[in-house]
Write a protein that holds these residues in place. Structure first.
Motif, short mmCIF file in Angstrom:
data_model
loop_
_atom_site.label_atom_id
_atom_site.label_comp_id
_atom_site.label_asym_id
_atom_site.label_seq_id
_atom_site.Cartn_x
_atom_site.Cartn_y
_atom_site.Cartn_z
N GLY A 120 2.19 6.32 -3.08
CA GLY A 120 2.96 6.95 -3.68
C GLY A 120 3.04 7.10 -5.32
O GLY A 120 3.12 8.28 -5.86
N MET A 121 2.76 5.83 -5.80
CA MET A 121 2.63 5.95 -7.19
C MET A 121 1.16 6.21 -7.66
O MET A 121 1.15 6.28 -9.16
CB MET A 121 3.27 4.68 -8.03
N GLY A 122 0.48 6.61 -7.04
CA GLY A 122 -1.00 7.06 -7.54
C GLY A 122 -1.72 5.83 -8.10
O GLY A 122 -2.78 6.23 -9.17
N ALA A 123 -2.02 4.72 -7.44
CA ALA A 123 -2.46 3.70 -8.16
C ALA A 123 -3.46 3.24 -7.33
O ALA A 123 -3.43 2.93 -6.00
CB ALA A 123 -1.33 2.47 -8.35
N VAL A 124 -4.72 2.64 -8.18
CA VAL A 124 -5.63 2.17 -7.45
C VAL A 124 -5.39 0.85 -7.27
O VAL A 124 -4.67 0.06 -8.24
CB VAL A 124 -7.00 2.17 -8.34
N VAL A 125 -5.57 0.18 -6.10
CA VAL A 125 -5.00 -1.37 -5.60
C VAL A 125 -6.18 -2.12 -6.11
O VAL A 125 -7.45 -2.25 -5.62
CB VAL A 125 -4.87 -1.35 -4.30
N ALA A 126 -5.73 -3.09 -6.74
CA ALA A 126 -6.60 -4.54 -7.08
C ALA A 126 -6.08 -5.72 -6.25
O ALA A 126 -4.97 -5.97 -6.51
CB ALA A 126 -6.63 -4.66 -8.68
N LEU B 232 0.88 -1.23 0.06
CA LEU B 232 -0.06 -0.02 -0.01
C LEU B 232 0.77 1.40 0.31
O LEU B 232 0.57 2.37 -0.64
CB LEU B 232 -0.96 -0.06 1.23
N ASP B 233 1.71 1.25 0.73
CA ASP B 233 2.92 2.28 0.80
C ASP B 233 3.27 2.67 -0.66
O ASP B 233 3.47 3.84 -1.35
CB ASP B 233 4.12 2.22 1.51
#
Length: 333
Positions: free
Chosen positions: A121-127, A116-117
């Protein structure tokens, strides 16, 4: 006489400017050449490849790396892949997608706080498919954009009958983008990052490294072999060439980062805390060469440095292996 002196000064200025720094940033010159009548082409922050700037989501998909999950689908199309230990000797992949859209990805697995860190930082939606208690708590309390394949976002994921659970949950990058839009998770602006890209890379600083071996521990190792024809590294897992399940093509990449950091087992299930917020030592592999680096976390991005100067990556795909401090990396000719 004055004319001669002035000419000498101008020559010295040109020479000094040309010699400044070990890693010359060619990005601005490249972007000048990429101007077209329809607008200016920017570089993708994950790959350094030319693209039209827009506000599409970056996606981070948690991909299973259990032996029963191999070969995986879609790792060959990821812009960036980060490999970190999950439980025991088994690693997990965080596959980042930004420059490419369609295609199957999986098997999808659960998320951990240190992944999640990176996503934040990389501006990503987590799947992902669930997560550790600490990770799920953070997603809720910090309102981290996520699509959970077993909690609330199952319609964007599918189970495959050809594999046994929990190694059979798959998704598609296009499905995830649709889900992000429908859930209001799309960004308001394009992703930006601190990585530098240069077609020459940093190989002038390196030593020969056509074969790379990385040991996370006594029970798990990965390797990379440089292919001169494609100027890419080919990935091996446990001594076997790793391929994409859909195409049967080997996994290849332009940059390999190996970064050391502190790992601590925190519970009886073998879950870990992995420190990605500080800095440490490591190596960068490009074009069959090895460069010793120092890495820092800059706004959530893991940035390679030499003498505090950002080391340029080659445009293309980057794989990042996060090693515990007792991990081992070796390379040869």
């Amino acid at each position: 006489m004055r004319i001669r002196v002035w000419g000498l000064v101008m020559v010295l200025v040109v020479v000094v400017a040309g010699c400044h720094g070990n890693f010359v940033d060619q990005t601005s010159k490249t972007e000048e050449k990429e101007e077209t009548t329809s607008g200016t082409l920017s570089r993708d922050p994950f790959t350094g490849m030319p693209e039209k700037g827009d506000a599409r989501s970056a996606l981070m998909v948690m991909v299973n790396n259990h032996a029963k999950a191999r070969p995986q689908s879609g790792l060959n199309r990821a812009d960036v892949v980060v490999e970190i230990l999950a439980e025991g000797p088994i690693t997990r992949f965080a596959a980042f997608y930004h420059s490419q859209n369609p295609g199957k990805v999986g098997p999808v697995r659960s998320v951990r706080p240190y992944f999640l860190d990176l996503a934040a930082g990389m501006g990503a939606v987590v799947a992902h498919a669930g997560g550790s208690p600490a990770a799920l708590k953070r997603i809720e309390s910090e309102r981290i954009p996520s699509l959970d394949g077993i909690h609330g976002a199952a319609r964007y994921f599918q189970r495959e009958k050809s594999r046994q659970p929990p190694h059979n949950l798959y998704t598609d990058v296009e499905q995830l983008r649709q889900g992000a839009n429908q859930q209001g998770l799309s960004p308001d602006s394009a992703v930006e990052g601190p990585w530098r890209f240069d077609d020459r890379g940093a190989v002038e600083q390196g030593r020969s490294a056509s074969e790379v071996e990385i040991r996370y521990g006594s029970r798990y190792q990965v390797g990379y072999r440089y292919d001169e024809a494609s100027e890419e590294y080919i990935r091996y897992t446990q001594g076997k060439k790793q391929v994409d399940r859909e195409t049967n093509q080997p996994l290849s990449m332009n940059n390999i980062l190996v970064l050391y950091t502190d790992h601590q087992v925190v519970d009886s299930a073998g879950r870990r805390e992995v420190d990605l917020k500080e800095s440490g030592k490591g190596y960068l592999f490009q074009k069959g060469k090895r460069i010793a680096i120092h890495w820092e976390n800059r706004d959530g991005w893991l940035v390679p440095l030499v003498e505090q100067e950002v080391v340029p990556l080659l445009p293309g795909k980057t794989w990042i292996n996060i090693l515990p401090e007792d991990g081992h990396v070796s390379s040869r000719g």
